[in-house]
Design a protein around this motif. Structure first.
Motif, PDB file in Angstrom:
ATOM      1  N   SER A  60      -1.638  20.681  -7.236  1.00 39.59           N
ATOM      2  CA  SER A  60      -1.135  21.575  -6.204  1.00 39.59           C
ATOM      3  C   SER A  60      -0.215  20.835  -5.228  1.00 39.59           C
ATOM      4  N   THR A  61       0.938  21.435  -4.942  1.00 36.95           N
ATOM      5  CA  THR A  61       1.872  20.817  -4.002  1.00 36.95           C
ATOM      6  C   THR A  61       1.285  20.749  -2.599  1.00 36.95           C
ATOM      7  N   ASP A  62       0.430  21.707  -2.250  1.00 34.27           N
ATOM      8  CA  ASP A  62      -0.232  21.672  -0.944  1.00 34.27           C
ATOM      9  C   ASP A  62      -1.155  20.464  -0.838  1.00 34.27           C
ATOM     10  N   LEU A  63      -1.910  20.203  -1.893  1.00 30.18           N
ATOM     11  CA  LEU A  63      -2.814  19.058  -1.897  1.00 30.18           C
ATOM     12  C   LEU A  63      -2.020  17.758  -1.783  1.00 30.18           C
ATOM     13  N   VAL A  64      -0.960  17.640  -2.545  1.00 32.64           N
ATOM     14  CA  VAL A  64      -0.139  16.430  -2.498  1.00 32.64           C
ATOM     15  C   VAL A  64       0.457  16.256  -1.100  1.00 32.64           C
ATOM     16  N   ALA A  65       0.894  17.335  -0.494  1.00 36.96           N
ATOM     17  CA  ALA A  65       1.462  17.263   0.855  1.00 36.96           C
ATOM     18  C   ALA A  65       0.413  16.809   1.867  1.00 36.96           C
ATOM     19  N   ARG A  66      -0.810  17.329   1.753  1.00 38.93           N
ATOM     20  CA  ARG A  66      -1.873  16.922   2.666  1.00 38.93           C
ATOM     21  C   ARG A  66      -2.218  15.445   2.483  1.00 38.93           C
ATOM     22  N   LEU A  67      -2.295  15.006   1.225  1.00 36.52           N
ATOM     23  CA  LEU A  67      -2.570  13.592   0.965  1.00 36.52           C
ATOM     24  C   LEU A  67      -1.438  12.707   1.476  1.00 36.52           C
ATOM     25  N   ARG A  68      -0.197  13.149   1.286  1.00 36.79           N
ATOM     26  CA  ARG A  68       0.961  12.393   1.764  1.00 36.79           C
ATOM     27  C   ARG A  68       0.884  12.216   3.284  1.00 36.79           C
ATOM     28  N   LYS A  69       0.561  13.300   3.973  1.00 37.43           N
ATOM     29  CA  LYS A  69       0.455  13.232   5.440  1.00 37.43           C
ATOM     30  C   LYS A  69      -0.663  12.278   5.844  1.00 37.43           C
ATOM     31  N   ARG A 126       3.542   6.043  -5.482  1.00 41.96           N
ATOM     32  CA  ARG A 126       3.447   6.198  -6.950  1.00 41.96           C
ATOM     33  C   ARG A 126       2.292   7.113  -7.316  1.00 41.96           C
ATOM     34  N   PHE A 127       1.169   6.984  -6.612  1.00 40.02           N
ATOM     35  CA  PHE A 127       0.013   7.839  -6.847  1.00 40.02           C
ATOM     36  C   PHE A 127       0.366   9.306  -6.594  1.00 40.02           C
ATOM     37  N   LEU A 128       1.020   9.584  -5.477  1.00 33.71           N
ATOM     38  CA  LEU A 128       1.396  10.959  -5.144  1.00 33.71           C
ATOM     39  C   LEU A 128       2.419  11.508  -6.136  1.00 33.71           C
ATOM     40  N   GLU A 129       3.333  10.665  -6.582  1.00 31.60           N
ATOM     41  CA  GLU A 129       4.304  11.081  -7.595  1.00 31.60           C
ATOM     42  C   GLU A 129       3.598  11.425  -8.907  1.00 31.60           C
ATOM     43  N   ALA A 130       2.606  10.631  -9.284  1.00 29.32           N
ATOM     44  CA  ALA A 130       1.843  10.899 -10.506  1.00 29.32           C
ATOM     45  C   ALA A 130       1.069  12.210 -10.381  1.00 29.32           C
ATOM     46  N   LEU A 131       0.533  12.494  -9.197  1.00 30.12           N
ATOM     47  CA  LEU A 131      -0.152  13.767  -8.981  1.00 30.12           C
ATOM     48  C   LEU A 131       0.810  14.933  -9.174  1.00 30.12           C
ATOM     49  N   ASN A 132       2.018  14.810  -8.624  1.00 30.83           N
ATOM     50  CA  ASN A 132       3.039  15.857  -8.808  1.00 30.83           C
ATOM     51  C   ASN A 132       3.345  16.068 -10.280  1.00 30.83           C
ATOM     52  N   GLU A 133       3.541  14.967 -11.003  1.00 24.86           N
ATOM     53  CA  GLU A 133       3.870  15.047 -12.424  1.00 24.86           C
ATOM     54  C   GLU A 133       2.724  15.646 -13.238  1.00 24.86           C
ATOM     55  N   ALA A 134       1.500  15.459 -12.763  1.00 21.26           N
ATOM     56  CA  ALA A 134       0.327  15.986 -13.461  1.00 21.26           C
ATOM     57  C   ALA A 134       0.091  17.462 -13.143  1.00 21.26           C
ATOM     58  N   GLY A 135       0.896  18.014 -12.235  1.00 22.03           N
ATOM     59  CA  GLY A 135       0.773  19.429 -11.929  1.00 22.03           C
ATOM     60  C   GLY A 135      -0.249  19.757 -10.855  1.00 22.03           C
ATOM     61  N   PRO A 164       0.809  -1.224   0.000  1.00 16.56           N
ATOM     62  CA  PRO A 164       0.000   0.000   0.000  1.00 16.56           C
ATOM     63  C   PRO A 164       0.841   1.273   0.000  1.00 16.56           C
ATOM     64  N   THR A 165       1.925   1.270   0.755  1.00 18.94           N
ATOM     65  CA  THR A 165       2.797   2.442   0.786  1.00 18.94           C
ATOM     66  C   THR A 165       3.394   2.697  -0.587  1.00 18.94           C
TER      67      THR A 165
END
Length: 64
Positions: free
Chosen positions: A31-40, A20-29, A14-15
């Motif tokens: 928001s870095t804030d959204l990715v950070a919140r999801l990562r947390k 990979r999902f969060l990395e794909a979100l970053n690559e898709a542009g 799962p990790t």
């Protein structure tokens, strides 16, 4: 019954999927804030409820 052991330095499935999902979100542009919140929420807090994900995505404050 056998149990699988996770070697040191090897993440669980799962990790790996969430990373990979969060990395794909970053690559898709996304928001870095959204990715950070999801990562947390997903990787640090390990919260997988609808409520936790809505808080992360919508940046809402947790309800009491």
């Amino acid at each position: 019954m056998t149990t699988s052991q996770i070697s040191k330095g090897t993440s669980d499935v799962p990790t790996s999927v969430f990373e990979r999902f969060l990395e794909a979100l970053n690559e898709a542009g996304v928001s870095t804030d959204l990715v950070a919140r999801l990562r947390k929420t997903l990787l640090e807090d390990k919260k997988f409820t609808d409520h936790a994900l809505k808080e992360a995505v919508l940046a809402e404050e947790p309800l009491p």
